[in-house]
Structure formats: structure tokens, C-alpha cells
Design a protein around this motif. Structure first.
Motif, PDB file in Angstrom:
ATOM      1  N   LYS A 181       0.829  -1.201   0.000  1.00 14.96           N
ATOM      2  CA  LYS A 181       0.000   0.000   0.000  1.00 14.96           C
ATOM      3  C   LYS A 181       0.862   1.249   0.000  1.00 14.96           C
ATOM      4  N   ARG A 182       1.925   1.252   0.818  1.00 15.44           N
ATOM      5  CA  ARG A 182       2.821   2.406   0.850  1.00 15.44           C
ATOM      6  C   ARG A 182       3.563   2.578  -0.472  1.00 15.44           C
ATOM      7  N   LEU A 183       3.995   1.472  -1.055  1.00 16.46           N
ATOM      8  CA  LEU A 183       4.744   1.563  -2.307  1.00 16.46           C
ATOM      9  C   LEU A 183       3.870   2.060  -3.449  1.00 16.46           C
ATOM     10  N   VAL A 184       2.652   1.566  -3.516  1.00 12.79           N
ATOM     11  CA  VAL A 184       1.733   2.010  -4.578  1.00 12.79           C
ATOM     12  C   VAL A 184       1.415   3.493  -4.430  1.00 12.79           C
ATOM     13  N   ALA A 185       1.360   3.975  -3.200  1.00 14.67           N
ATOM     14  CA  ALA A 185       1.061   5.392  -2.957  1.00 14.67           C
ATOM     15  C   ALA A 185       2.260   6.300  -3.238  1.00 14.67           C
ATOM     16  N   ASN A 186       3.434   5.724  -3.381  1.00 14.86           N
ATOM     17  CA  ASN A 186       4.653   6.502  -3.607  1.00 14.86           C
ATOM     18  C   ASN A 186       4.789   6.782  -5.111  1.00 14.86           C
ATOM     19  N   LYS A 187       4.455   7.995  -5.509  1.00 20.09           N
ATOM     20  CA  LYS A 187       4.404   8.339  -6.935  1.00 20.09           C
ATOM     21  C   LYS A 187       5.771   8.209  -7.605  1.00 20.09           C
ATOM     22  N   ARG A 188       6.836   8.647  -6.920  1.00 24.57           N
ATOM     23  CA  ARG A 188       8.173   8.572  -7.513  1.00 24.57           C
ATOM     24  C   ARG A 188       8.571   7.115  -7.749  1.00 24.57           C
ATOM     25  N   TYR A 189       8.275   6.255  -6.787  1.00 23.08           N
ATOM     26  CA  TYR A 189       8.601   4.842  -6.930  1.00 23.08           C
ATOM     27  C   TYR A 189       7.802   4.221  -8.069  1.00 23.08           C
ATOM     28  N   ARG A 190       6.514   4.543  -8.125  1.00 27.38           N
ATOM     29  CA  ARG A 190       5.623   4.004  -9.165  1.00 27.38           C
ATOM     30  C   ARG A 190       6.152   4.349 -10.560  1.00 27.38           C
ATOM     31  N   GLU A 191       6.502   5.616 -10.727  1.00 17.81           N
ATOM     32  CA  GLU A 191       7.006   6.067 -12.023  1.00 17.81           C
ATOM     33  C   GLU A 191       8.371   5.448 -12.327  1.00 17.81           C
ATOM     34  N   GLY A 192       9.172   5.200 -11.281  1.00 14.95           N
ATOM     35  CA  GLY A 192      10.467   4.571 -11.465  1.00 14.95           C
ATOM     36  C   GLY A 192      10.341   3.150 -11.993  1.00 14.95           C
ATOM     37  N   VAL A 193       9.357   2.405 -11.489  1.00 11.70           N
ATOM     38  CA  VAL A 193       9.140   1.038 -11.972  1.00 11.70           C
ATOM     39  C   VAL A 193       8.770   1.055 -13.457  1.00 11.70           C
ATOM     40  N   ILE A 194       7.892   1.979 -13.839  1.00 10.96           N
ATOM     41  CA  ILE A 194       7.490   2.088 -15.252  1.00 10.96           C
ATOM     42  C   ILE A 194       8.696   2.437 -16.120  1.00 10.96           C
ATOM     43  N   ALA A 195       9.490   3.419 -15.670  1.00 14.34           N
ATOM     44  CA  ALA A 195      10.683   3.812 -16.435  1.00 14.34           C
ATOM     45  C   ALA A 195      11.653   2.640 -16.563  1.00 14.34           C
ATOM     46  N   GLN A 196      11.767   1.844 -15.494  1.00 13.32           N
ATOM     47  CA  GLN A 196      12.698   0.711 -15.535  1.00 13.32           C
ATOM     48  C   GLN A 196      12.252  -0.350 -16.536  1.00 13.32           C
ATOM     49  N   VAL A 197      10.938  -0.583 -16.635  1.00  6.78           N
ATOM     50  CA  VAL A 197      10.413  -1.531 -17.623  1.00  6.78           C
ATOM     51  C   VAL A 197      10.893  -1.153 -19.019  1.00  6.78           C
ATOM     52  N   PHE A 198      10.746   0.133 -19.353  1.00  7.96           N
ATOM     53  CA  PHE A 198      11.093   0.578 -20.704  1.00  7.96           C
ATOM     54  C   PHE A 198      12.602   0.694 -20.897  1.00  7.96           C
ATOM     55  N   TYR A 199      13.344   0.991 -19.817  1.00  3.03           N
ATOM     56  CA  TYR A 199      14.802   1.009 -19.961  1.00  3.03           C
ATOM     57  C   TYR A 199      15.328  -0.388 -20.280  1.00  3.03           C
ATOM     58  N   VAL A 200      14.911  -1.382 -19.501  1.00  2.00           N
ATOM     59  CA  VAL A 200      15.408  -2.744 -19.723  1.00  2.00           C
ATOM     60  C   VAL A 200      15.021  -3.219 -21.124  1.00  2.00           C
ATOM     61  N   GLY A 201      13.788  -2.906 -21.536  1.00  2.00           N
ATOM     62  CA  GLY A 201      13.366  -3.267 -22.883  1.00  2.00           C
ATOM     63  C   GLY A 201      14.265  -2.648 -23.936  1.00  2.00           C
TER      64      GLY A 201
END
Length: 452
Positions: free
Chosen positions: A254-274
Motif C-alpha cells: 500500500k505504501r509503495l503504490v502510494a509513492n508516486k516517484r517509486y511508481r514512475e520509477g518502476v514504469i521507467a525501468q520496464v522501458f529502460y530494460v526493454g
């Protein structure tokens, strides 16, 4: 004067103490830091000996690019499957235990190449790759936050960049091994020539080629066993325990999902690795197309393309050290945005210029990618501690699944593109370009919105 002196002295002492605390790596934990950093090189080796295998398996098993890319699906799928179990494991036990499990799975996966080679079918190799990356998922889920915790938070991102700088060294060794001990040793006959062989001749060539592919994975399993024993016998730093209001798994998510910077970081990491996997996997296809157009044989074109891939990794490695230094002076988010923008321009050159210049643009993209993974990782995990950090790390490692579906999508473009203006391989690099756009947006938001 006396009162003034007694007021200042403690403050100066605190500053001196803080400076000592803010060393990137303390001498007291240097050996554990070195051993964990070796793990970064180990998974770099696995990643980059495997990328050229897409082209190799495509020829050995007479498949299209899309089917051969199942190597990447199996390889990077292990990250998604095992990241959360790894986080639960290290929460229950320790970072050291997580490292040891990761090394054990990695070694077992390497040894599975022995029966896979004997069976002579594609699927057993996919199982071996999946087991390897289940181990790598444990290693990366554990090693990244472990390195971050080995010192002051003020130097955490620099410390992670330093450890990650040894990842491309392992990658270089993997690429060199793939080039000189696999691709150069495979039977030189093309797919068209293999199609003319009798069943017995084809099976003999396939068996020989699969044995050549398997040997480096078996050898690295032995090396991993040595690292395993070294870490098992050494006293490692204790992980820091941080009390939180709700330590349940549900509360953490719940805390991680609410953390906007972390959320956006996961998305950015998906596209970086790709983007990374697409650029390093399909440089073989891109270069082979260009060099065969210049009159080379398929085998020579593939070997030369892999040499360009090695140059790209050398540039990546050097750029990682340079970018780690530049982060002392430039905001990490701003530097991330600048390099992503350069990646966009170079991807456009790869698509629209083509030929040798296009290859040069594709190689240069590696300089832009060098700091992206650890910087996105460090920014996303900033101020996240304790069990939250373990599960946050797992989420960022799960983002490596970008290395499964995005290369598969690129392979689909290569197999199905029909426009005559640019080739299918050139057109496929529109996907990395889009990835760099998303990373540039994250970099911009990091220092403009999130104030990192």
C-alpha cells in the motif's frame, strides 16, 4: 571567546564524523562490498552471453526471429517470476541468504545445459535459461538494496553506480565469450545451406553447435560455486532493521503504490530494460543485414556484428564510470533526461540513416544507457527503508520483464514489416526510441516534480 569555542567545537566534530560516515564504501566492509560487486559482474556475463544466442538458436533450430526470441522470454521471465518470492525470502532470513540462493540457482541453471545439449531440443534450453534467471532475480533483488544499505544514504546512489559499473565488465566477458568461443566456433553453414542437409547430417551439425553453446555456461557454474563458498564463509554486514507502523505485506504494498516517484520509477525501468535488450540483441540482426549487403557471408557478418556489440559494451562501461563522476555535479534526474534525449536522437539515426552510420548510432546508444538502470533504481528507492526497500527492490527487478515482451514485439516487427522505404530491422528500432522518450519524461519529473 571561550563560550564561542565550546559551542563550535562539537559542531565541527559532528561535521568531521559525518564526512567519515559519508564515504562511498567504508574500509571496514570493503571485502564484503567487493564480493557482492562480483555478483553484478556475474549477472552481466549471463545477460550478454545470452543476447547473441537469439541469432544462434535461430540458425541451429531453423526458426524465425520471433520464435528464437523465446530465449529472451524465458531468460527475463525468471526475473518476474522470482522477484517477489526473493523479497519474501530475504525479509524472513537475510541479504546474505538471498545472495547464496541466487548463486545456487544460477549454477544449477548453467549445469542444466548438459542434459539440454544431450536432448537436442529447444525447450530444455529455455528451462535452463529460466532457472538461471530465477537465480539472477534473487541476486539482483538482494544485491542492489544490500549495496545501498552499505553506508550513508547520502552516497547510496553513487555507491550503487560504482557497484553497477562492474556489471558491464561481466557483460564484456560474456560478449567476448559469445563472439570467440560460440559464434566463431559454430558451423558456418547458413540456414539455407542447412536446409539442404540430410537428416543425419543436420542432426550432427546441430549436436556439435549445441555442445559449443553449452560449454561456457557449464564453466561459469564452476566459477559461481567458488564465489558461493567465499560468501558463505565470510561474515557479512548485518542488514539494518527499520521499524514501520504497518510491517504486513499488505501495508508495505500500500505504501509503495502510494509513492508516486517509486511508481514512475518502476514504469521507467520496464522501458529502460526493454530498450537495452532490444539494442544489444538486435544489433546482430542490424549489422548482419548491413554487412551482408556489402558482400560478406552470413557467419562473417554475424561475427563482425558481435564485435560492434563488444565495442558498444566497452563504451557502456567507460560511460558508467564517467556518469558516476558527473553525478557529483549534475542532478541525477537531469543527467538521466539529457542522456535519454541523446538516445532518442541516436535511435532516429539508426532508423533513418542506416548502413554503417546507422550501426555507429546504434553502438553510441550504449553511452546513453550506461547510467540509466542504477540511477532509475536509486531514485525510485530513495528514502524507502527496511522491509519496504526489499519489496520495492523486488518491484524494480520485476520491471526487468520489459526484456521479455518488448524484444518479442521488435522481433515481430522484423518478421512482418513490409514497407520498402526502410528495412524491417531498421524500422524495429522505433521501439527503443519510444522507450527513451518515456525515460526522458521520468528524468524530467524526477528533478522538476519530485525534487530529487
Amino acid at each position: 571567546m571561550g563560550t564561542k569555542a565550546t559551542t563550535i567545537t562539537p559542531e565541527l566534530s559532528a561535521e568531521v564524523y559525518q564526512t567519515k560516515q559519508d564515504k562511498v564504501v567504508s574500509s571496514a566492509i570493503l571485502l564484503p562490498f567487493i564480493l557482492i560487486t562480483c555478483c553484478f559482474a556475474l549477472w552481466g556475463f549471463a545477460n550478454d552471453i545470452t543476447n547473441p544466442m537469439v541469432a544462434a538458436f535461430q540458425k541451429i533450430f531453423m526458426t524465425g526471429a520471433t520464435e528464437a526470441t523465446w530465449v529472451q522470454v524465458a531468460f527475463y521471465g525468471g526475473y518476474g517470476a522470482m522477484a517477489i518470492p526473493a523479497a519474501l525470502f530475504i525479509r524472513r532470513f537475510s541479504y546474505k541468504a538471498g545472495i547464496l540462493v541466487g548463486l545456487a540457482l544460477y549454477a544449477i541453471g548453467g549445469l542444466l545445459f548438459i542434459p539440454a545439449s544431450g536432448i537436442g531440443e529447444f525447450f530444455p534450453f529455455l528451462i535452463a535459461y529460466f532457472v538461471i534467471t530465477c537465480g539472477l532475480s534473487f541476486l539482483e533483488t538482494t544485491a542492489n538494496p544490500y549495496i545501498l544499505s552499505m553506508g550513508s544514504e547520502a552516497t547510496a546512489t553513487r555507491r550503487l553506480n560504482l557497484a553497477q559499473a562492474f556489471n558491464p565488465i561481466g557483460s564484456l566477458i560474456g560478449m567476448f565469450t559469445a563472439s570467440q568461443f560460440i559464434l566463431a566456433q559454430l558451423d558456418e553453414r547458413s540456414k539455407a545451406e542447412r536446409a539442404l542437409l540430410s537428416a543425419e547430417q543436420f542432426d550432427a551439425v546441430k549436436s556439435s553447435d549445441l555442445s559449443i553453446i553449452s560449454q561456457p555456461y557449464i564453466i561459469i557454474a564452476v566459477v559461481i560455486a567458488i564465489i558461493f563458498i567465499s560468501i558463505a564463509l565470510l561474515k557479512m554486514p548485518e542488514q539494518k532493521q527499520v521499524a514501520v507502523d504497518d510491517a504486513s505485506v499488505g501495508g508495505i504494498f500500500k505504501r509503495l503504490v502510494a509513492n508516486k516517484r517509486y511508481r514512475e520509477g518502476v514504469i521507467a525501468q520496464v522501458f529502460y530494460v526493454g530498450a537495452q535488450i532490444m539494442c544489444w540483441t538486435f544489433i546482430i540482426h542490424y549489422g548482419t543485414e548491413v554487412f551482408m549487403g556489402e558482400g560478406m557471408s552470413e557467419k562473417d557478418a554475424q561475427i563482425l556484428s558481435q564485435q560492434y556489440n563488444i565495442v558498444a559494451m566497452i563504451i557502456f562501461c567507460l560511460s558508467r564510470f564517467i556518469c558516476t563522476f558527473l553525478m557529483k555535479f549534475i542532478n541525477p534526474g537531469r543527467l538521466l533526461m539529457i542522456l535519454a534525449f541523446c538516445g532518442i536522437l541516436l535511435s532516429a539515426g539508426t532508423i533513418f540513416i542506416g548502413e554503417r552510420t546507422g550501426i555507429y548510432c546504434l553502438v553510441a546508444i550504449s553511452a546513453c544507457m550506461s547510467l540509466m538502470f542504477p540511477t532509475i533504481y536509486g531514485i525510485a528507492l530513495q528514502k524507502i527503508q527496511g522491509d519496504d526497500a526489499k519489496f520495492a527492490a523486488a518491484g524494480l527487478i520485476m520491471a526487468i520483464v520489459g526484456g521479455t515482451f518488448l524484444p518479442m514485439l521488435q522481433a515481430s516487427v522484423i518478421d512482418n514489416w513490409s514497407a520498402a522505404s526502410i528495412s524491417a530491422v531498421e524500422a524495429s528500432f522505433a521501439l527503443p526510441l519510444i522507450c527513451f522518450v518515456i525515460i526522458a519524461i521520468f528524468g524530467y519529473r524526477t528533478y522538476k516534480v519530485h525534487n530529487v
